[in-house]
Scaffold this active site. Structure first.
Site: not given
Ligand SMILES: *Cc1c(COP(=O)(O)O)cnc(C)c1O
Length: 392
Positions: A110, A57, A207, A182
């Site tokens: 998001y 952790r 992603k 992001d």
């Molecule tokens: C999918 C996504 C998130 C969240 O990510 P997780 O891995 O599902 O927690 C945040 N920002 C964007 C732009 C996303 O596409």
């Protein structure tokens, strides 16, 4: 040396340290804890007088390799891996925000980021103002004496709006705010916010970074000081750290990021242009099209337009549903950045909890569809779209 390599080389080699066995691929350190030879060594590790792993952790060698690689790719001093993209967003925000602070974020973010800001953070006395980040003056007007952070993602759903990161970084600097972006839709290979003056980058590594649809993960990139604080004060106690096994899978996925993104972008451009000319499609949203409002930032802020395309069918809710159900190659699923082409219908899926008025106010019409263009042969993706359009 590693900082000077091209990114296509960095995704393969950066952050790798040869181990005693000479293994080509770094071993997976699937261990929860790490042992000490004696109490003195343990004590020195806890006191930070000696480098060494203590407990996963707090840090793990496999996760650390992923963190080194991503920091080099984003051009940041340091990075932290997290259990999900949402863990990355929340850890980044919690590192900078306390009771009584204020945050300015883009109206389009998001969905769970929106919920985190407006519901969870609110419970702890952190207030959020949401504004249209296309409007630089609106951002300036929203800043208050207790504002600490500016937050956005670009390009962003539902219309792939592109915000001017240089202008946003400038406002943040002028008002002594921390800017957080992001970068999930672009990855550091298509856009490096830190090089434009942004302070921190967060990712859903679920992603494109992992790219194979088999991991939920996140990353945060920033200065050494901030990432240390994030790891030792926020992640350590909140606990949303990445599993070493998932870090190992992302390291594997990252090796092909450059070649994958090239195909994602090539395919998405062809598909966006096809849809744009089709009489049954009323509108296509893709920054790679010259009529898109963010097109002028391609080549400067972002290298290419990415792999996500949104469009509206010249049809009603039922027509959009029937079209999606006729597709054979596309998979009906949320998420993006996988090898498989994915499609989702926001009005009946991600945004179904909204009332019709709320949905329309957020720019999500009944026939809006979002595709994450996959790595299949583009002819096959086009054929599938064609047969589903003609079948109506
Ligand atoms: C999918 C996504 C998130 C969240 O990510 P997780 O891995 O599902 O927690 C945040 N920002 C964007 C732009 C996303 O596409």
């Amino acid at each position: 040396m590693q900082q000077k390599w091209q990114q296509a080389t960095q995704v393969i080699h950066a952050g790798h340290q040869k181990d005693a066995t000479g293994a080509l691929v770094s071993p997976l350190y699937q261990s929860a804890t790490f042992t000490f030879d004696n109490v003195e060594q343990g004590s020195a590790c806890f006191a930070g007088e000696q480098q060494g792993y203590i407990y996963t952790r707090l840090g793990n060698p496999t996760t650390a390799e992923l963190e080194r690689k991503l920091a080099i790719l984003e051009g940041s001093a340091a990075a932290a891996a997290t259990a999900s993209g949402m863990a990355a967003v929340s850890a980044a925000l919690l590192t900078h925000l306390c009771y009584g602070d204020h945050l300015v974020a883009a109206k389009a973010v998001y969905g769970c980021t929106f919920a985190l800001m407006t519901t969870q953070l609110n419970k702890f006395g952190i207030e959020t103002t949401l504004v249209d980040f296309n409007d630089i003056d609106a951002i300036k007007r929203a800043i208050k004496p207790n504002t600490k952070v500016l937050f956005c993602e670009t390009p962003v759903n539902p219309h792939l709006d592109v915000y001017d990161l240089t202008a946003i970084a400038h406002i943040a600097k002028l008002h002594h705010l921390v800017s957080i972006v992001d970068n999930t839709f672009m990855t550091p290979l298509l856009q490096q916010p830190i090089s434009l003056g942004i302070d921190m980058v967060v990712h859903s590594a679920t992603k494109y970074l992992n790219g194979h649809g088999d991991v939920i993960a996140g990353m945060v990139c920033g200065s050494e000081e901030v990432i240390t604080k994030l790891k030792t004060e926020i992640l350590k106690d909140i606990g949303a750290v990445l599993s070493p096994h998932d870090a190992w899978l992302i390291l594997r996925g990252l090796k092909t990021l450059d070649v994958r993104l090239a195909r994602h972008c090539d395919n998405a451009q062809v598909i966006a242009e096809y849809l744009d000319k089709h009489p049954q499609i009323s509108r296509v949203y893709y920054p790679g099209l010259s009529h898109h409002s963010g097109h002028h930032l391609i080549g400067s802020q972002m290298r290419r337009a990415g792999g996500v395309v949104a469009f509206e069918l010249d049809s009603h809710f039922d027509g959009a549903v029937a079209f999606v159900n006729r597709l054979k190659l596309f998979t009906i699923a949320v998420s993006l950045g996988d090898a498989e082409s994915l499609i989702q219908h926001p009005a009946s899926m991600t945004h179904s909890p909204y009332s019709c008025e709320e949905r329309l106010a957020a720019g999500i019409s009944d026939s809006l569809l979002r595709i994450s263009v996959g790595l299949e042969a583009v002819e096959d993706i086009l054929d599938d779209l064609r047969q589903a359009l003609e079948g109506g």
